[in-house]
Each structure stands twice: as C-alpha cells, then as structure tokens.
Design a protein around this motif. Structure first.
Motif, PDB file in Angstrom:
ATOM      1  N   UNK A  96       4.189  12.220   4.708  1.00 22.35           N
ATOM      2  CA  UNK A  96       4.414  10.878   4.138  1.00 22.35           C
ATOM      3  C   UNK A  96       5.771  10.660   3.512  1.00 22.35           C
ATOM      4  N   UNK A  97       6.439  11.740   3.072  1.00 19.12           N
ATOM      5  CA  UNK A  97       7.788  11.587   2.541  1.00 19.12           C
ATOM      6  C   UNK A  97       7.911  10.538   1.459  1.00 19.12           C
ATOM      7  N   UNK A  98       6.988  10.538   0.545  1.00 22.62           N
ATOM      8  CA  UNK A  98       7.211   9.727  -0.651  1.00 22.62           C
ATOM      9  C   UNK A  98       8.174  10.499  -1.548  1.00 22.62           C
ATOM     10  N   UNK A  99       9.006   9.802  -2.281  1.00 21.29           N
ATOM     11  CA  UNK A  99       9.902  10.486  -3.207  1.00 21.29           C
ATOM     12  C   UNK A  99       9.105  10.855  -4.460  1.00 21.29           C
ATOM     13  N   UNK A 106       7.204   2.214  -7.181  1.00 14.66           N
ATOM     14  CA  UNK A 106       8.649   2.362  -6.991  1.00 14.66           C
ATOM     15  C   UNK A 106       8.965   2.810  -5.573  1.00 14.66           C
ATOM     16  N   UNK A 107       8.136   3.714  -5.032  1.00 21.86           N
ATOM     17  CA  UNK A 107       8.339   4.161  -3.667  1.00 21.86           C
ATOM     18  C   UNK A 107       8.247   3.000  -2.691  1.00 21.86           C
ATOM     19  N   UNK A 108       7.233   2.158  -2.908  1.00 22.78           N
ATOM     20  CA  UNK A 108       7.063   1.020  -2.002  1.00 22.78           C
ATOM     21  C   UNK A 108       8.262   0.083  -2.105  1.00 22.78           C
ATOM     22  N   UNK A 129       0.212  -5.633  -1.263  1.00 20.76           N
ATOM     23  CA  UNK A 129      -0.050  -4.589  -0.272  1.00 20.76           C
ATOM     24  C   UNK A 129      -0.939  -3.498  -0.853  1.00 20.76           C
ATOM     25  N   UNK A 130      -0.646  -3.117  -2.109  1.00 18.28           N
ATOM     26  CA  UNK A 130      -1.440  -2.074  -2.761  1.00 18.28           C
ATOM     27  C   UNK A 130      -2.907  -2.489  -2.834  1.00 18.28           C
ATOM     28  N   UNK A 131      -3.139  -3.767  -3.139  1.00 17.48           N
ATOM     29  CA  UNK A 131      -4.537  -4.181  -3.229  1.00 17.48           C
ATOM     30  C   UNK A 131      -5.162  -4.231  -1.831  1.00 17.48           C
ATOM     31  N   UNK A 132      -4.350  -4.559  -0.804  1.00 17.85           N
ATOM     32  CA  UNK A 132      -4.881  -4.549   0.567  1.00 17.85           C
ATOM     33  C   UNK A 132      -5.307  -3.153   0.992  1.00 17.85           C
ATOM     34  N   UNK A 133      -4.577  -2.110   0.546  1.00 17.57           N
ATOM     35  CA  UNK A 133      -4.984  -0.744   0.903  1.00 17.57           C
ATOM     36  C   UNK A 133      -5.911  -0.157  -0.157  1.00 17.57           C
ATOM     37  N   UNK A 134      -6.255  -0.957  -1.166  1.00 13.29           N
ATOM     38  CA  UNK A 134      -7.227  -0.519  -2.156  1.00 13.29           C
ATOM     39  C   UNK A 134      -6.707   0.492  -3.163  1.00 13.29           C
ATOM     40  N   UNK A 153      -1.416   5.975   2.703  1.00 13.74           N
ATOM     41  CA  UNK A 153      -1.614   4.534   2.563  1.00 13.74           C
ATOM     42  C   UNK A 153      -0.454   3.904   1.798  1.00 13.74           C
ATOM     43  N   UNK A 154       0.051   4.661   0.804  1.00  9.40           N
ATOM     44  CA  UNK A 154       1.238   4.176   0.080  1.00  9.40           C
ATOM     45  C   UNK A 154       2.417   4.073   1.052  1.00  9.40           C
ATOM     46  N   UNK A 155       2.537   5.112   1.915  1.00 11.42           N
ATOM     47  CA  UNK A 155       3.651   5.118   2.876  1.00 11.42           C
ATOM     48  C   UNK A 155       3.556   3.908   3.812  1.00 11.42           C
ATOM     49  N   UNK A 156       2.326   3.511   4.153  1.00 11.19           N
ATOM     50  CA  UNK A 156       2.150   2.333   5.017  1.00 11.19           C
ATOM     51  C   UNK A 156       2.608   1.067   4.288  1.00 11.19           C
ATOM     52  N   UNK A 157       2.261   0.987   3.010  1.00  9.03           N
ATOM     53  CA  UNK A 157       2.736  -0.145   2.206  1.00  9.03           C
ATOM     54  C   UNK A 157       4.258  -0.172   2.193  1.00  9.03           C
ATOM     55  N   UNK A 158       4.845   1.017   2.049  1.00 10.15           N
ATOM     56  CA  UNK A 158       6.303   1.082   1.995  1.00 10.15           C
ATOM     57  C   UNK A 158       6.907   0.565   3.306  1.00 10.15           C
ATOM     58  N   UNK A 159       6.259   0.925   4.423  1.00  9.27           N
ATOM     59  CA  UNK A 159       6.787   0.511   5.722  1.00  9.27           C
ATOM     60  C   UNK A 159       6.680  -0.999   5.907  1.00  9.27           C
TER      61      UNK A 159
END
Ligand SMILES: Nc1ncnc2c1ncn2[C@@H]1O[C@H](COP(=O)(O)OP(=O)(O)OP(=O)(O)O)[C@@H](O)[C@H]1O
Ligand SMILES: [Mg+2]
Lengths: 228, 410
Positions: A96-99, A106-108, A129-134, A153-159
């Motif tokens: 996922x490569x979150x920092x 912040x990552x998103x 987006x966060x609420x969409x991915x729960x 899921x966070x990484x998807x929000x970021x994308x």
C-alpha cells in the motif's frame, strides 16, 4: 476530442544487462475507453507490472507511443508529467505504500496538497471517501495502527481523491486474504464507477479477474488467449 | 511549500533514537568542527588580547623620547607637541624617568629598570598598576614615612625573596663629566609586589616616586626621559607614531606593537594557519553530513517514488533535500556556536586558575579567552556553506530517483 481515454501503440520494453537484451514487452497495443474497467492477468514475470508502470508514465517504453486523450505523453518533461499524474492518474499498489509518518487523512491528502488546491475542499472530499470505505473513524490513525485491508482501503481513497480519469492498480489485493480481496476489489470497482473513472487492474487471481467486464492476458510480453 | 517542509522534517527525524543515529552523528561532526574553530580562535584572540593589555598597562600606547638625549624639559616638550596631539584622543600623558641600576640582597645582585614618576602626576601610571598588586599596597604619597617606597615585579621579589616592609639598597651607576664611574646608593622600602603580566617585566621593573629621589636620580621634577601616552583608541598610537616620525628633530615614537613586533606578527600567522587547518576539519565533517544525507535518501527511495507517482516533481524533491540540508547545516552550526561559547566560559575559568597552559611558556602570567563575534559569525557561515556544499551530491541523486525504482519490489 478523442473517443478513447488512453491508447498505447506497439509498446516494447527491454532491459539490458551484461550487454544482453532482455525483452519484457513485445509490441503491445491497448486502448482504454472512458469509464472502462479492464483486468490484465499473466504469469509471474510476464511483464504485467512493467506494462502498468509504462502506462502510468512511471517508466518509459523502449519503443512505442502512449496517447492520453490525444496527447502524446512522450513529449512531456518531468514537470508536466508530474502535473499530469497528479491530475489524471491514481495508483494503487500491492504494498500500500502509505507514508508511515502521516495519518490516514494526511496520506489521502498528499496528492491534493501537491496540487496546491484549496485544502478545506480536499479535506471534505477525503472525509467523504473515508466514509465511503467505512473508515471515517480512522482518519487520524497512523498506518501502523491499521490492518493490511484497512491500509489498502486508505490507499484507494488516496488514488481517488483527485478524481483521476484513470486508476491503475497493481495486484491491489495481492497481500490480502480471500475475504478482504473481494471486499477491497468490489469497493474499488464501485468507487471508480461512482467517480466516472477508468480502471486497469493487474492481478494473477483468475477468480477475481472473472468479475471484470474486460479481461486481457499477457504471456511472454504479448497478448495471448486465455487458456484455462 | 508547507507540504515540502513537513515532508523534509518527517523524513529527517524519526521517532526512535537509533533511527536518527546517522543524522545525530553528522550533526555532532559539524558541531565539533565549529567548536574546534571557535575555541581555538578565541584562545589565540585571548592570548593576543592579554599580551596587548599587559604591554599597554605598563608601557602605555605610545612612548615618545629623544634619541641619544635622554633628558628633556617637560614644558618645552609640551609646547613643541601641542600641535601634534589632539587632546580629545588622549586619556593620559605621563612623563617618566627611567634609570637602570642594581638591586642587591644577601650577596645576590639583579639588574633592574627603575621607573620614576613625579608624585603629583604619578596617580596616572600607578593607579593603572593598582589591579596588578598581588601583595602589599600601592605607593602612597605619605610624607610621614621614613623610607622611600618601591613597587617591584613578582619575579624579582621571588628570586630575591623580598618581603613587604623589607628595606633593601638600590645601586645606581653614575658617570661624572670627567668620565669617572662611581655609584650612588638609595635605600627603598618594599611596599607592594606587582604581577605585570609578562615574565620579563616581572623580573625587570621596579617603580617609585620621583619627588624624594630628585637628587639621587639626577633628574629635576620637570625633566623626564620620555612621555607615555594613553589614548581612547589604542590604534591611534600608530597614526601619531607616523606623524612624529615625520617631524624634524630627534624624537622617537614607539607603540605597543613595536614592543613585541615579531610576536604580534607570529600570532597573526598562527591564527591564519590554524584557521585553514581547522577549516579542513569542517570540510571533513561536511562529508559526514553528506553521507548521512545519502543514507537518509536511500532509506526514503520508496517514499520519494510514491510521492513522484502522485505528482511530486523532481524539482520539488530537490527542494525537500535542500531544506533538509539547510536544517542540518543550521542546527549543526548553531549547536556548534552554542557549545563553543559554553566551553569557552568553562575553559576561561580553568585558565584563570593557570591550569592547562603554564603561562610562562607564553610569556604571560594569565591567558584569557576572548570571543570575537566576527570570528564566530564567520565560522558559522563557513560551516553552513560547507554543509550545503556537501548536499549537492545527495540533491542531484534525489532528482534522479525514478518513480518506478522504489515501487517495483518489496
Ligand atoms: N530493472 C530490471 N532489470 C532487468 N530485468 C527486469 C527489471 N525489472 C523487471 N525485470 C524483468 O522483467 C520481467 C517482467 O517483470 P514484471 O515485474 O513486469 O513482471 P510481472 O508480470 O509483474 O510479474 P509478477 O506477477 O511476479 O509481479 C521479469 O522477468 C523481470 O525479471
Ligand atoms: Mg508485478
């Protein structure tokens, strides 16, 4: 205006080591329509990641051209390519490569901050987006405080935060168990659809591949019929 | 920009101590480089300062006397020089008489220089000596006392074992007009012992009042061998010196610089050479900083690749590295300055006690540390500059990171 989103024409890629040529991609053509979702499968070493990275301008082809809405990407310099990626592309990687130094929110928001747009707007979007991915309640958590599936899921929000036209995902579920795989994959597909984006997913999970409307198979650097 | 700054900080500073060890070490390296430079320079400055001061206090900033004709009339001299000196520059002018003679005690004899001033004017020079009295008291113009009082340097007092209140003879060789050599004798009472700051001064100089010694010395109250000048700005001495040298007549003018010309030159050279040598240390420290920056960069290839994939341009990656370099350079150098100043104040106390360097070696009885803020600033700038120079390599490497490199394999 073009009718396609992305068009790759006879993409070849070779690596050179010890004066020997190692061909990885061999004259690959690909067209992605607006709003289209495509899955690419292939054995390990077939060149899937290489192709995806070339399509995402993270790597350059040895030969061939890529057009994004009629624009030849080979003509862009580093500055414009960065801007292009920032505005038009979203990436999801296997790892996922979150920092780690930044919270989920912040990552998103990283790409948003790079773009220099109004931050309040970005924050609203990210929270949406966060609420969409729960994972709204995880906004202030650091990656180390979340499970692999949650991080992905966070990484998807970021994308998706920049509302890109194309999302590129390389083995997005490669690191997840069966349950999480389908959860994350379904989420990604529906989110991409909701945001009117196109999607290219690379995977070697054939079961997952079957859930996509369009399926391409790569063997030895060329498109090949899928023999199951 | 805010994002770039926060990225720089977060990539530079980890939460764990060991994660930061290479950054910390390179900071220490930079810091030590500056510390060495600043402390050494302040030692040399201090030496120069102490030397100058010990020369000033005893000799004044400028001495004017007459070549080959030791005696001149104070009033005539004053008239002649009224146009040379600007009264605003002068703090004090002190006519003095010098006589060379011998001090004897228990079969031992020492050649010394007796310096005399007329009591009405003696306040000037002798009050300067007030702080240098380490035993006894200053000369008082007490007409009640039977013996003539005298001040001697600590070296002489020690070598002849002279005690306060002791009375001893001073022998003055005397040449008559016919060329016969005879001697005059005068008894002095030791009133105070001086630390004149310099080894040879402490062994050679004694001071007394001219008033009761007119007959003994052969000088009248308005005659002298020379005049000492004290200026508000010691450097004025050099200007007046060249003025006087242009005058006709037999006057000679010597400044505090002439007194130890080669020594002052040597100090200047020493300072320059040490500056160069120690600057090399800073350069070495900067390699350290460069290596830690490279390491930091390698540890964050993945992060930089990811940031590039979401739209961070190579130029901005460069800026992140530059910010990190500036932080390292500024923090290291600033720390260096702070620690130097702390060391200097600590070391200053030690040196006051005369530890570390035996003062006689350097002809001074006490060495101070003097911080010149110009030097400190120069060292700070140099250290920052050198650290930034070292960051060029890492910065160039950072911009060459291809996004694909960091993302390929876990
Ligand atoms: N930098 C490189 N130098 C030389 N060969 C490389 C380099 N990068 C990739 N390759 C080779 O290119 C081929 C394709 O790699 P790629 O990562 O695209 O495969 P893949 O289809 O994604 O495989 P996997 O399913 O295991 O991820 C592999 O044989 C790999 O060894
Ligand atoms: Mg791969």
């Amino acid at each position: 205006m073009s009718d396609y989103l992305l068009k790759a024409e006879s993409i070849s890629k070779s690596y050179f080591s010890d004066h020997r040529r190692l061909p990885v991609l061999n004259s690959v053509d690909l067209t992605i329509q607006k709003g289209e979702s495509v899955v690419i499968t292939g054995e390990s070493g077939a060149g899937k990641s290489t192709l995806l990275q070339i399509l995402g301008t993270l790597d350059t082809p040895t030969e061939g051209k890529i057009y994004f809405e009629d624009q030849n990407l080979a003509t862009m310099d580093d500055y414009h390519l960065s801007q292009f990626r920032n505005l038009n592309l979203g990436f999801v990687f296997q790892f996922h490569y979150l920092l780690e130094e930044f919270t989920a929110l912040e990552n998103i928001l990283l790409a948003w901050k790079i773009s220099g747009q109004n931050l309040d707007l970005g924050r609203q979007k990210a929270l949406g987006l966060l609420s969409e991915v729960g994972l709204l309640d995880r906004a202030e958590h650091y990656p180390s405080q979340m499970s692999g599936g949650e991080q992905q899921r966070i990484a998807i929000c970021r994308a998706l935060v920049m509302s890109p036209k194309l999302v590129l995902a390389d083995e997005p579920t490669g690191n997840l168990d069966h349950n999480n795989t389908h959860q994350v994959a379904d989420l990604m597909k529906s989110l991409v659809q909701n945001h009117n984006a196109s999607l290219i997913v690379v995977t070697h999970d054939l079961q997952l591949a079957q859930t996509f409307p369009k399926h391409l198979h790569l063997r030895d650097g060329r498109w090949a019929p899928l023999i199951s | 920009m805010k994002l770039l700054i926060s990225l720089s900080f977060k990539f530079l500073w980890k939460k764990s101590f060991w994660g930061n060890i290479s950054t910390i070490l390179s900071l220490v390296g930079l810091c030590l480089g500056s510390v060495c430079l600043i402390v050494t320079l302040s030692l040399i400055n201090g030496y120069e300062y102490s030397l100058k001061k010990s020369v000033y206090d005893v000799s004044g900033h400028l001495i004017v006397d007459k070549l080959g004709r030791p005696i001149f009339d104070n009033q005539k001299f004053k008239n002649e020089f009224s146009e040379v000196f600007d009264p605003k520059d002068i703090v004090e002018e002190v006519p003095f008489v010098l006589r060379e003679g011998l001090v004897a005690k228990e079969g031992q004899v020492r050649g010394v220089v007796l310096q005399l001033q007329a009591a009405s004017k003696s306040g000037a020079l002798f009050s300067r000596l007030n702080k240098k009295i380490i035993k006894g008291k200053n000369l008082s113009t007490d007409p009640e006392s039977e013996n003539v009082g005298i001040l001697v340097g600590a070296g002489l007092a020690k070598s002849l074992k002279l005690e306060i209140g002791e009375v001893f003879p001073f022998i003055l060789p005397y040449v008559s007009e016919s060329g016969d050599i005879s001697r005059k004798l005068q008894k002095f009472e030791l009133v105070g012992i001086l630390d004149l700051g310099q080894h040879d001064l402490n062994h050679r100089f004694v001071f007394s009042d001219l008033n009761p010694l007119v007959e003994f010395s052969g000088f009248s109250l308005n005659q002298s061998t020379g005049v000492r000048y004290f200026f508000k700005d010691p450097n004025k001495a050099l200007i007046y010196q060249s003025k006087i040298q242009k005058l006709k007549g037999f006057f000679s003018a010597r400044t505090w610089k002439d007194a130890h010309r080669t020594l002052f030159h040597a100090i200047e050279y020493e300072k320059q050479i040490l500056f160069i040598v120690l600057s090399l240390m800073l350069l070495i420290a900067s390699f350290n900083a460069a290596s830690s920056m490279f390491l930091n960069l390698m540890n964050h290839t993945k992060q930089f690749s990811l940031l590039k994939s979401i739209g961070l341009s190579s130029f901005k990656v460069n800026i992140i590295c530059l910010i990190q370099a500036v932080i390292l350079a500024a923090v290291g150098s600033l720390l260096g300055v702070v620690i130097s100043l702390a060391i200097i104040s600590g070391l200053g106390a030690l040196l006051k006690g005369g530890y570390i360097i035996p003062p006689v070696v350097y002809k001074l009885s006490q060495i101070n540390l003097v911080v010149e803020f110009g030097d400190v600033f120069l060292v700070f700038l140099m250290s920052v500059f050198v650290a930034l120079l070292a960051s060029i390599g890492p910065i160039r490497m950072a911009s060459k990171i291809k996004p694909v490199e960091g993302l390929k394999y876990e």
